[in-house]
Design an enzyme around this catalytic site. Structure first.
Site, PDB file in Angstrom:
ATOM      1  N   LYS A 192       0.881  -1.179   0.000  1.00 10.60           N
ATOM      2  CA  LYS A 192       0.000   0.000   0.000  1.00 10.60           C
ATOM      3  C   LYS A 192       0.911   1.218   0.000  1.00 10.60           C
ATOM      4  O   LYS A 192       1.410   1.651   1.036  1.00 10.60           O
ATOM      5  CB  LYS A 192      -0.874  -0.015   1.264  1.00 10.60           C
ATOM      6  CG  LYS A 192      -2.235   0.655   1.131  1.00 10.60           C
ATOM      7  CD  LYS A 192      -2.202   2.136   0.825  1.00 10.60           C
ATOM      8  CE  LYS A 192      -1.933   3.008   2.025  1.00 10.60           C
ATOM      9  NZ  LYS A 192      -1.658   4.415   1.630  1.00 10.60           N
ATOM     10  N   GLU A 268       8.900   1.119  11.344  1.00 11.66           N
ATOM     11  CA  GLU A 268      10.023   2.046  11.123  1.00 11.66           C
ATOM     12  C   GLU A 268       9.407   3.432  11.141  1.00 11.66           C
ATOM     13  O   GLU A 268       8.725   3.810  10.191  1.00 11.66           O
ATOM     14  CB  GLU A 268      10.661   1.804   9.752  1.00 11.66           C
ATOM     15  CG  GLU A 268      11.264   0.437   9.552  1.00 11.66           C
ATOM     16  CD  GLU A 268      12.583   0.266  10.256  1.00 11.66           C
ATOM     17  OE1 GLU A 268      13.089   1.243  10.838  1.00 11.66           O
ATOM     18  OE2 GLU A 268      13.086  -0.860  10.240  1.00 11.66           O
ATOM     19  N   CYS A 303      13.666  10.213   7.306  1.00 12.86           N
ATOM     20  CA  CYS A 303      13.461   9.829   8.709  1.00 12.86           C
ATOM     21  C   CYS A 303      14.722  10.060   9.536  1.00 12.86           C
ATOM     22  O   CYS A 303      14.639  10.358  10.720  1.00 12.86           O
ATOM     23  CB  CYS A 303      13.016   8.389   8.796  1.00 12.86           C
ATOM     24  SG  CYS A 303      14.107   7.285   7.883  1.00 12.86           S
ATOM     25  N   GLU A 402       9.301  15.994  15.044  1.00 10.95           N
ATOM     26  CA  GLU A 402       9.830  15.732  13.712  1.00 10.95           C
ATOM     27  C   GLU A 402       9.189  16.702  12.720  1.00 10.95           C
ATOM     28  O   GLU A 402       7.973  16.687  12.524  1.00 10.95           O
ATOM     29  CB  GLU A 402       9.510  14.294  13.310  1.00 10.95           C
ATOM     30  CG  GLU A 402      10.179  13.907  12.017  1.00 10.95           C
ATOM     31  CD  GLU A 402       9.850  12.488  11.602  1.00 10.95           C
ATOM     32  OE1 GLU A 402       8.679  12.092  11.724  1.00 10.95           O
ATOM     33  OE2 GLU A 402      10.762  11.791  11.135  1.00 10.95           O
TER      34      GLU A 402
END
Ligand code: NAD
Length: 499
Positions: A192, A268, A303, A402
């Site tokens: 997906k 993750e 990331c 973040e």
């Protein structure tokens, strides 16, 4: 070798591109059961590239049935490892054959510079698929050290149907880190892709089949997180979700698992990488160049983006000046121009989010010493300048949350102990970076840093041979290396009593 094309040549190739915009289920491109589609917008100019099938729970059901049938038939799971290896090597070869097309798809779909799609994303996808293909016929099972009157076999079996849910920052690579080892281990896979960047995963699906992956073993469902993603997470016949994305959505997948069939979940998630520069670091010019790349590469949509720069106080002023120079070189430009070093944000939402954080940083009292603006708005696309904050305190939101954009927070420290304390003071633990000439300091600090990867005197310990993943709320489970194979299989003990 990537083809060296001019901006005009890439543009002309764009006009000839054929987009694969339907779902891929059981070896065929099909419309969503509802017939619905959504616009696939290019962040380069805000225009729609094509309309893509908008899959929902009915499509998830169709794909899971196909994947389960293929798995139970043994057509892939029971194939001899050296045969599966041949198919995966062929798959990698076909991706490589179409490397320019994949590079173009990634650039158009999420706005990264074409030179990086060509030199980083696509070669890494090829490497991942071939590496796991090469690995799988070299894996042995175990015999346990039981008493002599027994023989205990510890064997690994594939899990079954694996859902791969990925973000948009490295669209095909994030998927390949998961479908590579999942396929190698004998599972059926349903990818997906993120709604912002479905095109490369849709294109790669037919190459999998061309390479010999049997129908139903590799499926791709484009669609939105709240519908297709959730339906996959909640499905009673999916055995595992391998997820890369935000910590917030990662937590949802844990809930979906708990509310459905206790499927395995690997996560993750996000990061807030500290980049620690000690005053004894080797060659500060080179370190500054790497520090700039480590936050501005991919417009900070990484990331492991080194978003917190921790500088020892006695080199602070000189070092920040050097990083500013790197930021100036990385001004955003047209991603289809091979000279461009920094492209776009992925979409309007992400642009607004990042601009919001820049405002937050100012209101928290940090000083913008470079950038801070949205630019090139006349293009219709989403571009933000490399932005550097100085005078940041690690308690500020711009140091804790973040941002996922080209925004660097600079923090000073007095000694290595204080640097480690600041570095670890976050909910994340994906990566840390450390620059020093002193091997003793390096080892001591690397041990004390709470991160899945600690890079010493480099920003990219990213080889396929080493595991990658997080401590704390950066997730659990590891991508890459032989360790990743373990999570796509389960252990069986067969204990035989010998008479
Ligand atoms: P996201 O979490 O919003 O989306 C990731 C995927 O989850 C997408 O496919 C999305 O459609 C799906 N999703 C979204 N909401 C969902 C829901 N309610 N239910 C089920 N599925 C849902 O992340 P993003 O914005 O696409 O990507 C950015 C994030 O990804 C950042 O946090 C970044 O750190 C993380 N990331 C982590 C790594 C890593 O390896 N640790 C690598 C790349 C990106």
């Amino acid at each position: 070798m990537p083809t060296a094309l001019s901006r005009e040549e890439w543009k002309s190739r764009t006009s000839r591109l054929i987009y694969h915009n339907k779902a891929f289920i059981n070896g065929k491109y099909v419309d969503a059961a509802s017939g619905e589609t959504f616009d696939c917008i290019s962040p380069i100019d805000g225009r729609s590239l094509t309309r893509v099938a908008r899959c929902d729970s009915e499509d998830v059901d169709r794909a899971v049935r196909a994947a389960r049938r293929a798995f139970d038939s043994g057509v892939w799971a029971d194939m001899a490892p050296n045969q599966r290896k041949k198919v995966l090597l062929k798959f990698a070869e076909l991706i490589e054959k179409h490397e320019d097309e994949f590079a173009l798809l990634e650039t158009l779909d999420m706005g990264k510079p074409i030179s990086f799609s060509q030199s980083i994303d696509v070669p890494a996808v090829v490497k991942t698929v071939s590496w796991y293909g090469e690995a799988i016929d070299k894996m042995y099972d175990e015999i346990a050290p039981t008493p002599k009157d027994a023989l205990a076999l510890i064997t690994r079996e594939p899990l079954g149907v694996v859902g791969v849910v990925v973000p948009w920052n490295f669209p095909l690579l994030m998927a390949a880190w998961k479908f590579g080892p999942a396929l190698a281990a004998g599972n059926s896979v349903i990818v997906k892709p993120a709604e912002q960047s479905p095109l490369s995963a849709l294109r790669v699906a037919e190459l999998a089949v061309e390479a010999g992956v049997p129908d139903g073993v590799f499926n791709v469902l484009p669609g939105f997180g709240e519908t297709a993603g959730q339906a996959l997470g909640m499905h009673m016949d999916v055995d595992m979700i391998a997820f890369t994305g935000s910590t917030e959505v990662g937590k949802l997948f844990m809930q979906y698992s708990g509310k459905s069939n206790l499927k395995h979940v690997s996560l993750e998630c996000g990061g807030k990488t500290p980049n620690i520069v000690l005053s004894d670091a080797p060659d500060l010019d080179a370190v500054a160049k790497e520090a700039g790349m480590a936050i501005f590469f991919n417009s900070g949509q990484v990331c492991v983006a080194a978003s917190r720069l921790l500088v020892q106080e006695d080199i602070h002023d000189a070092f920040i000046d050097k990083v500013k120079s790197v930021g100036r070189i990385m001004a955003p430009g047209d991603p289809l121009d091979p000279e461009t070093m920094m492209g776009t944000m992925v979409d309007d939402t992400q642009t607004k989010r990042v601009m919001g954080y820049i405002e937050t940083g100012k209101s928290e009292g940090a000083a913008v010493v470079l950038g801070g603006n949205r630019v090139m708005e006349e293009s219709g696309g989403y571009y933000i300048e490399p932005t550097i904050f100085d005078g940041v305190n690690n308690d500020m939101r711009i140091a804790q949350e973040e941002i996922f954009g080209p925004v660097l927070s600079t923090i000073t420290f007095r000694d290595p102990e204080e640097a480690v304390k600041i570095a670890n003071d976050t909910v994340y633990g994906l990566q840390a970076i450390l620059w020093t000439n002193d091997i003793n300091k390096a080892h001591k600090m690397a041990r004390a840093l709470k991160a899945g990867t600690v890079n010493v005197n480099n920003t990219d310990g990213g080889d396929i041979t080493v595991p990658f993943g997080g401590y704390k709320q950066s997730g659990f489970g590891r991508d890459k290396s032989l360790h990743a194979l373990g999570k796509y299989s389960q252990l069986k003990t067969t204990y035989i009593k010998l008479s």
